[in-house]
Design a protein around this motif. Structure first.
Motif, PDB file in Angstrom:
ATOM      1  N   ILE A   3      38.698  31.300  54.558  1.00 46.98           N
ATOM      2  CA  ILE A   3      38.385  30.071  55.208  1.00 46.98           C
ATOM      3  C   ILE A   3      36.905  30.561  56.081  1.00 46.98           C
ATOM      4  N   SER A   4      36.539  31.650  56.087  1.00 50.39           N
ATOM      5  CA  SER A   4      35.540  31.883  56.677  1.00 50.39           C
ATOM      6  C   SER A   4      34.468  31.851  55.294  1.00 50.39           C
ATOM      7  N   GLY A   5      34.677  32.403  54.419  1.00 44.92           N
ATOM      8  CA  GLY A   5      33.738  32.068  53.491  1.00 44.92           C
ATOM      9  C   GLY A   5      33.722  30.740  52.550  1.00 44.92           C
ATOM     10  N   CYS A   6      34.522  29.828  53.120  1.00 48.57           N
ATOM     11  CA  CYS A   6      34.599  28.935  52.062  1.00 48.57           C
ATOM     12  C   CYS A   6      33.579  27.658  53.277  1.00 48.57           C
ATOM     13  N   PHE A  52      36.099  28.428  43.575  1.00 44.85           N
ATOM     14  CA  PHE A  52      35.132  29.903  42.937  1.00 44.85           C
ATOM     15  C   PHE A  52      35.778  30.696  41.303  1.00 44.85           C
ATOM     16  N   ILE A  53      35.147  31.217  40.833  1.00 45.73           N
ATOM     17  CA  ILE A  53      34.287  31.743  39.833  1.00 45.73           C
ATOM     18  C   ILE A  53      34.903  33.437  40.199  1.00 45.73           C
ATOM     19  N   PRO A  54      35.753  33.984  39.328  1.00 44.77           N
ATOM     20  CA  PRO A  54      36.243  35.680  39.794  1.00 44.77           C
ATOM     21  C   PRO A  54      34.671  36.193  38.397  1.00 44.77           C
ATOM     22  N   LEU A  55      34.446  37.161  39.006  1.00 44.37           N
ATOM     23  CA  LEU A  55      33.459  37.729  38.042  1.00 44.37           C
ATOM     24  C   LEU A  55      33.394  39.089  38.029  1.00 44.37           C
ATOM     25  N   ASP A  56      33.582  39.880  36.981  1.00 46.22           N
ATOM     26  CA  ASP A  56      33.895  41.282  36.725  1.00 46.22           C
ATOM     27  C   ASP A  56      33.365  42.203  36.081  1.00 46.22           C
ATOM     28  N   LEU A  57      31.838  42.836  36.302  1.00 50.70           N
ATOM     29  CA  LEU A  57      30.547  42.842  35.705  1.00 50.70           C
ATOM     30  C   LEU A  57      31.039  44.085  34.595  1.00 50.70           C
ATOM     31  N   ARG A  58      32.291  44.704  34.393  1.00 51.64           N
ATOM     32  CA  ARG A  58      32.739  45.461  33.407  1.00 51.64           C
ATOM     33  C   ARG A  58      32.940  44.830  31.941  1.00 51.64           C
ATOM     34  N   LYS A  59      33.097  43.374  32.620  1.00 52.24           N
ATOM     35  CA  LYS A  59      33.500  42.783  31.488  1.00 52.24           C
ATOM     36  C   LYS A  59      32.310  41.358  30.508  1.00 52.24           C
ATOM     37  N   ASP A  60      31.666  41.808  29.196  1.00 51.07           N
ATOM     38  CA  ASP A  60      30.700  41.054  29.394  1.00 51.07           C
ATOM     39  C   ASP A  60      30.946  39.738  29.111  1.00 51.07           C
ATOM     40  N   SER A  61      32.280  39.441  28.142  1.00 51.60           N
ATOM     41  CA  SER A  61      32.868  37.668  28.632  1.00 51.60           C
ATOM     42  C   SER A  61      32.911  37.408  29.852  1.00 51.60           C
ATOM     43  N   SER A  62      33.320  38.491  30.771  1.00 49.61           N
ATOM     44  CA  SER A  62      32.970  37.215  31.957  1.00 49.61           C
ATOM     45  C   SER A  62      31.918  36.947  32.407  1.00 49.61           C
ATOM     46  N   ILE A  63      30.858  37.673  32.551  1.00 51.16           N
ATOM     47  CA  ILE A  63      29.659  37.630  32.453  1.00 51.16           C
ATOM     48  C   ILE A  63      28.548  36.191  31.461  1.00 51.16           C
ATOM     49  N   SER A  98      30.342  29.195  52.619  1.00 50.35           N
ATOM     50  CA  SER A  98      29.039  28.132  51.354  1.00 50.35           C
ATOM     51  C   SER A  98      29.574  26.753  51.965  1.00 50.35           C
ATOM     52  N   LEU A  99      30.056  26.246  51.897  1.00 47.59           N
ATOM     53  CA  LEU A  99      29.612  24.595  52.611  1.00 47.59           C
ATOM     54  C   LEU A  99      28.614  24.624  53.427  1.00 47.59           C
ATOM     55  N   SER A 100      28.864  25.133  53.761  1.00 46.54           N
ATOM     56  CA  SER A 100      27.075  25.877  54.474  1.00 46.54           C
ATOM     57  C   SER A 100      26.118  25.834  54.162  1.00 46.54           C
ATOM     58  N   ALA A 101      25.997  26.316  53.370  1.00 40.34           N
ATOM     59  CA  ALA A 101      24.696  26.785  52.136  1.00 40.34           C
ATOM     60  C   ALA A 101      24.375  25.557  51.072  1.00 40.34           C
ATOM     61  N   MET A 102      25.472  24.966  50.243  1.00 40.43           N
ATOM     62  CA  MET A 102      25.411  23.503  49.637  1.00 40.43           C
ATOM     63  C   MET A 102      24.871  22.311  50.845  1.00 40.43           C
ATOM     64  N   VAL A 103      25.810  22.565  51.313  1.00 44.00           N
ATOM     65  CA  VAL A 103      25.012  21.323  52.369  1.00 44.00           C
ATOM     66  C   VAL A 103      23.458  21.051  52.721  1.00 44.00           C
ATOM     67  N   GLN A 104      23.080  22.604  53.208  1.00 45.55           N
ATOM     68  CA  GLN A 104      21.549  22.970  53.367  1.00 45.55           C
ATOM     69  C   GLN A 104      21.037  22.370  52.711  1.00 45.55           C
ATOM     70  N   LEU A 105      20.930  23.391  51.173  1.00 48.62           N
ATOM     71  CA  LEU A 105      19.974  23.191  49.989  1.00 48.62           C
ATOM     72  C   LEU A 105      19.952  22.205  49.299  1.00 48.62           C
ATOM     73  N   GLU A 106      21.338  20.981  49.633  1.00 45.02           N
ATOM     74  CA  GLU A 106      21.223  20.294  48.257  1.00 45.02           C
ATOM     75  C   GLU A 106      20.926  20.942  46.800  1.00 45.02           C
ATOM     76  N   LEU A 107      21.806  20.835  46.181  1.00 49.44           N
ATOM     77  CA  LEU A 107      21.628  22.070  45.211  1.00 49.44           C
ATOM     78  C   LEU A 107      23.218  21.911  44.185  1.00 49.44           C
ATOM     79  N   PRO A 108      23.234  21.860  43.002  1.00 49.26           N
ATOM     80  CA  PRO A 108      24.112  22.678  42.139  1.00 49.26           C
ATOM     81  C   PRO A 108      24.576  23.694  42.822  1.00 49.26           C
TER      82      PRO A 108
END
Length: 267
Positions: free
Chosen positions: A151-154, A226-237, A157-167
């Motif tokens: 909840i804290s992370g969300c 959220f999209i999970p990102l595993d930097l070990r996997k090129d397919s994830s990047i 994130s919402l605060s940044a979304m509202v502030q920046l008004e970006l995709p």
């Protein structure tokens, strides 16, 4: 038209590592991107720096000359950066073509993208320069160990979304360090009823109405996933990059390349 990622998120969430891995991936794919350092406190990089805010102002100089602490000094640096958008930044951007792809590695102080206007004004400047910009919010996947931290992370994130008004694209970084990925998968696309049930189990009964309001808030902003990102996997990047490219419409106006072949010779 230019394209840009604004890489934001709490300190230690892996923003610089993300930028470095993304650069290496693009080099391997023979794709050109330029990484820009917007952190006045940065010390070293694992990627070539195309533009560096430390050429304008650095945190070390501010703390030494003005006697400010780390947080106050960083805010001063970003306000100075904001004051020089039409001078220093405009001159730096002239070195790049209309179709260049810039990735801005930002500092990790949450207030910079939650309520302080420096980054918002910077984004507006990029838009005036005909850049399509996407905010890429990184959150450490190890932070998502229970519903209260989620909840804290969300909310951040919402605060940044509202502030920046970006995709806005939310990424769970450091997935390679998570021992039990099922614990994280449960929070990638959660339902409000599940969140509320778990919150009520963690919190005292008097917080029931607050828990309901928070769960409904996150559910109303259904873009918070959220999209999970595993930097070990090129397919994830590659998946994360393609998702962001789609948000900023990168490559949609590219011309189809036609290759001429010589007619086959009769044998």
């Amino acid at each position: 038209m230019g394209f840009a990622q604004l890489v934001i998120g709490p300190a230690g969430s892996g923003k610089s590592t993300y930028c470095s891995s993304l650069y290496q991936h693009c080099v391997a794919a023979r794709r050109t991107v330029h990484i820009v350092n917007l952190d006045p406190a940065a010390e070293q990089f694992n990627y070539p720096v195309a533009m560096d805010i430390r050429e304008l102002i650095s945190l070390d100089d501010v703390t030494e000359e003005l006697g400010l602490g780390p947080n106050g000094g960083l805010l001063y640096c970003m306000e100075h950066f904001e004051d020089n958008l039409d001078d220093w930044l405009a001159d730096e951007l002239e070195n790049y073509l209309d179709d260049d792809y810039l990735i801005f590695d930002c500092p990790g102080q949450i207030e910079l993208f939650s309520h302080v206007p420096a980054l918002k004004n910077f984004v507006e400047h990029l838009k005036r320069k005909n850049f399509n910009v996407c905010a890429v919010y990184l959150l450490d996947s190890q932070f998502m160990t229970d519903v209260t931290k989620y909840i804290s992370g969300c909310l951040a994130s919402l605060s940044a979304m509202v502030q920046l008004e970006l995709p806005h694209v939310n990424i769970l970084s450091k997935m390679d360090l998570v021992p039990n990925k099922k614990d994280v998968n449960d929070y990638l696309n959660p339902e409000a009823s599940v969140l509320l049930s778990e919150l009520n189990q963690h919190m005292a009964p008097q917080f029931a109405k607050l828990n309901k309001a928070l769960a409904e808030l996150i559910d109303d902003f259904s873009m918070v996933n959220f999209i999970p990102l595993d930097l070990r996997k090129d397919s994830s990047i590659a998946y994360v990059l393609s998702y962001i490219d789609n948000c900023i419409q990168f490559g949609e106006d590219a011309e189809v390349k036609i290759r001429d072949f010589d007619p086959e010779e009769d044998v």
